[in-house]
Design a protein around this motif. Structure first.
Motif, PDB file in Angstrom:
ATOM      1  N   GLY A 164       1.054  11.228   5.481  1.00 37.05           N
ATOM      2  CA  GLY A 164       0.049  10.020   6.278  1.00 37.05           C
ATOM      3  C   GLY A 164       1.403   9.150   6.499  1.00 37.05           C
ATOM      4  O   GLY A 164       2.007   8.570   5.337  1.00 37.05           O
ATOM      5  N   THR A 165       2.034   7.809   7.495  1.00 34.65           N
ATOM      6  CA  THR A 165       1.917   6.577   7.528  1.00 34.65           C
ATOM      7  C   THR A 165       1.028   5.613   8.180  1.00 34.65           C
ATOM      8  O   THR A 165      -0.085   6.347   9.069  1.00 34.65           O
ATOM      9  N   LEU A 166       1.121   4.184   7.716  1.00 40.32           N
ATOM     10  CA  LEU A 166       0.602   3.108   8.403  1.00 40.32           C
ATOM     11  C   LEU A 166       1.185   2.964  10.434  1.00 40.32           C
ATOM     12  O   LEU A 166       2.243   3.178  10.094  1.00 40.32           O
ATOM     13  N   PHE A 220       0.605   5.105   1.189  1.00 43.55           N
ATOM     14  CA  PHE A 220       0.369   7.023   1.531  1.00 43.55           C
ATOM     15  C   PHE A 220       1.206   7.549   0.382  1.00 43.55           C
ATOM     16  O   PHE A 220       2.806   7.647   1.013  1.00 43.55           O
ATOM     17  N   THR A 221       0.333   8.537  -0.019  1.00 46.67           N
ATOM     18  CA  THR A 221       0.851  10.140  -0.272  1.00 46.67           C
ATOM     19  C   THR A 221       0.192  10.704  -0.396  1.00 46.67           C
ATOM     20  O   THR A 221      -1.178  11.240  -0.003  1.00 46.67           O
ATOM     21  N   THR A 222       0.534  12.225  -0.267  1.00 40.73           N
ATOM     22  CA  THR A 222      -0.045  13.695  -0.073  1.00 40.73           C
ATOM     23  C   THR A 222      -0.604  13.996  -1.389  1.00 40.73           C
ATOM     24  O   THR A 222       0.117  14.652  -2.551  1.00 40.73           O
ATOM     25  N   THR A 225      -4.503   6.616  -0.311  1.00 41.13           N
ATOM     26  CA  THR A 225      -3.828   5.168  -0.060  1.00 41.13           C
ATOM     27  C   THR A 225      -3.700   4.534  -2.034  1.00 41.13           C
ATOM     28  O   THR A 225      -5.548   4.866  -2.263  1.00 41.13           O
ATOM     29  N   THR A 274      -3.297  12.393   2.432  1.00 43.31           N
ATOM     30  CA  THR A 274      -2.759  11.622   2.355  1.00 43.31           C
ATOM     31  C   THR A 274      -4.026  10.816   1.513  1.00 43.31           C
ATOM     32  O   THR A 274      -4.905  10.193   2.123  1.00 43.31           O
ATOM     33  N   TYR A 310       1.012  -1.428   0.460  1.00 42.21           N
ATOM     34  CA  TYR A 310      -0.130  -0.562   0.300  1.00 42.21           C
ATOM     35  C   TYR A 310       0.928   1.065  -0.246  1.00 42.21           C
ATOM     36  O   TYR A 310       1.998   0.951   0.702  1.00 42.21           O
ATOM     37  N   MET A 348      -4.124   5.560  10.643  1.00 42.56           N
ATOM     38  CA  MET A 348      -3.115   6.820  10.229  1.00 42.56           C
ATOM     39  C   MET A 348      -2.994   7.745  10.556  1.00 42.56           C
ATOM     40  O   MET A 348      -3.227   8.708  11.281  1.00 42.56           O
ATOM     41  N   TYR A 390      -0.217  11.494  10.815  1.00 38.75           N
ATOM     42  CA  TYR A 390      -0.623  12.590   9.845  1.00 38.75           C
ATOM     43  C   TYR A 390      -0.080  14.021  10.480  1.00 38.75           C
ATOM     44  O   TYR A 390      -0.287  13.757  11.542  1.00 38.75           O
TER      45      TYR A 390
END
Length: 342
Positions: A159-161, A97-99, A130, A128, A95, A171, A173
């Motif tokens: 955002g990070t998992l 994650f990017t903004t 996914t 962010t 997965y 998430m 963030y």
């Protein structure tokens, strides 16, 4: 559908001084024996998205290939940004994650008393997203292209998992300082499918909680001239189960003509309880010198490493060997033999 760069590289001609690397993120993939270093697509002529460099040894890197392109998605809600990509294993897939951001969607100014502070600017929508793929080289497809995952009125950057002890995904963030003046790091619960759960965010800490940020400000500087930036959170467990949160900000060092000048720094916080709610104790900066947005990973030799970018503009990657203990995090050394820095 295979990604353009899905075949194993046969040539590794690049070193970090030649690689544009803003907000770098590394996955050490034991199956392929390759490090995958993700950053915003730059110089590929492919449009907004994410690209990956690959290496066998953290020193020599293959030419980057795109793994996620906004223009290839089905009617995405935003077509700009693609900041701070991260790639995480969840269940049986990878997965991203990017903004993304949409400059046409101006956000309402929130009530000034959410955290008891005035708000300087309304800003535009940034959130962010996914995307999922079967491979580390993509192609990644957005799970929800029609709308942000988290509440659309929040500027949820970087955002990070994070997966808690009960196996529940979150998430984590940065809530943009443009909305809060005093930027925050927050967590929002997710479903098993990585969509938002109905509910409210959990605030981990505010930028101003790091007392050292304004240590050198002259007395009497108005608060509004010193916004507190939060970005680049990443969580990691210590051997005893405490939580460490990497994050970056600007250390304020002088006031001139109504403007605060500062330096980008890499710092961290620790929650000894191991809970997202904390309480969180702020550490001193790990790396200064206009450096930041770092993340931790373990290399194939078992060393804990941190990658970050320096300087903020025209950024290049820098690698550090790290030590994580129950007391927190410290830099052992910069790996100049890998990152090309003298």
């Amino acid at each position: 559908m295979s990604a353009p760069g899905s075949a194993r590289p046969t040539s590794f001609p690049l070193r970090m001084p030649r690689m544009p690397l803003h907000d770098p993120y590394v996955v050490a993939d034991a199956e392929s024996g390759l490090y995958h270093l993700y950053t915003a697509a730059q110089g590929l002529g492919t449009g907004v998205g994410t690209m990956v460099y690959r290496s066998e040894n953290l020193r020599d890197w293959a030419e980057p290939v795109p793994v996620f392109l906004v223009d290839d998605q089905d009617e995405p809600w935003a077509r700009h940004g693609a900041w701070a990509p991260e790639v995480h294993r969840w269940k049986d897939a990878w997965y991203l994650f990017t903004t993304l951001h949409d400059e046409d969607a101006v956000l309402e100014v929130p009530p000034p008393d959410r955290y008891g502070l005035p708000v300087p600017l309304p800003g535009h929508r940034r959130s962010t997203v996914t995307a999922v793929a079967d491979s580390l080289t993509g192609p990644f497809r957005m799970l929800k292209p029609e709308a942000p995952i988290l509440p659309a009125e929040l500027m949820t950057l970087d955002g990070t998992l994070f997966v808690d002890d009960e196996g529940r995904p979150w998430m984590v963030y940065a809530n943009e300082w443009l909305q809060r003046v005093d930027g925050t790091v927050e967590a929002f619960p997710l479903t098993e499918g990585l969509d938002a759960v109905a509910g409210a965010a959990v605030m981990l800490f505010k930028g101003s909680d790091a007392a050292w940020i304004t240590r050198e400000l002259p007395a009497g500087v108005p608060y509004q001239l010193a916004p507190y930036v939060t970005d680049g959170p990443q969580l990691y467990r210590t051997p005893s189960g405490a939580l460490v949160c990497l994050w970056s900000t600007y250390e304020k060092n002088r006031a001139s003509g109504g403007r605060i000048d500062g330096e980008y720094v890499q710092t961290y916080a620790v929650a000894a309880s191991g809970a997202l709610e904390g309480p969180w104790a702020q550490g001193e900066p790990l790396v200064r010198g206009d450096s930041g947005h770092g993340m931790l990973f373990t290399d194939f030799e078992g060393r804990l490493m941190m990658v970050l970018h320096r300087p903020f503009t025209n950024a290049r990657g820098k690698l550090y060997e790290m030590e994580l203990s129950d007391e927190g995090l410290r830099v052992v050394r910069q790996c100049t033999e890998l990152d090309g820095d003298a």
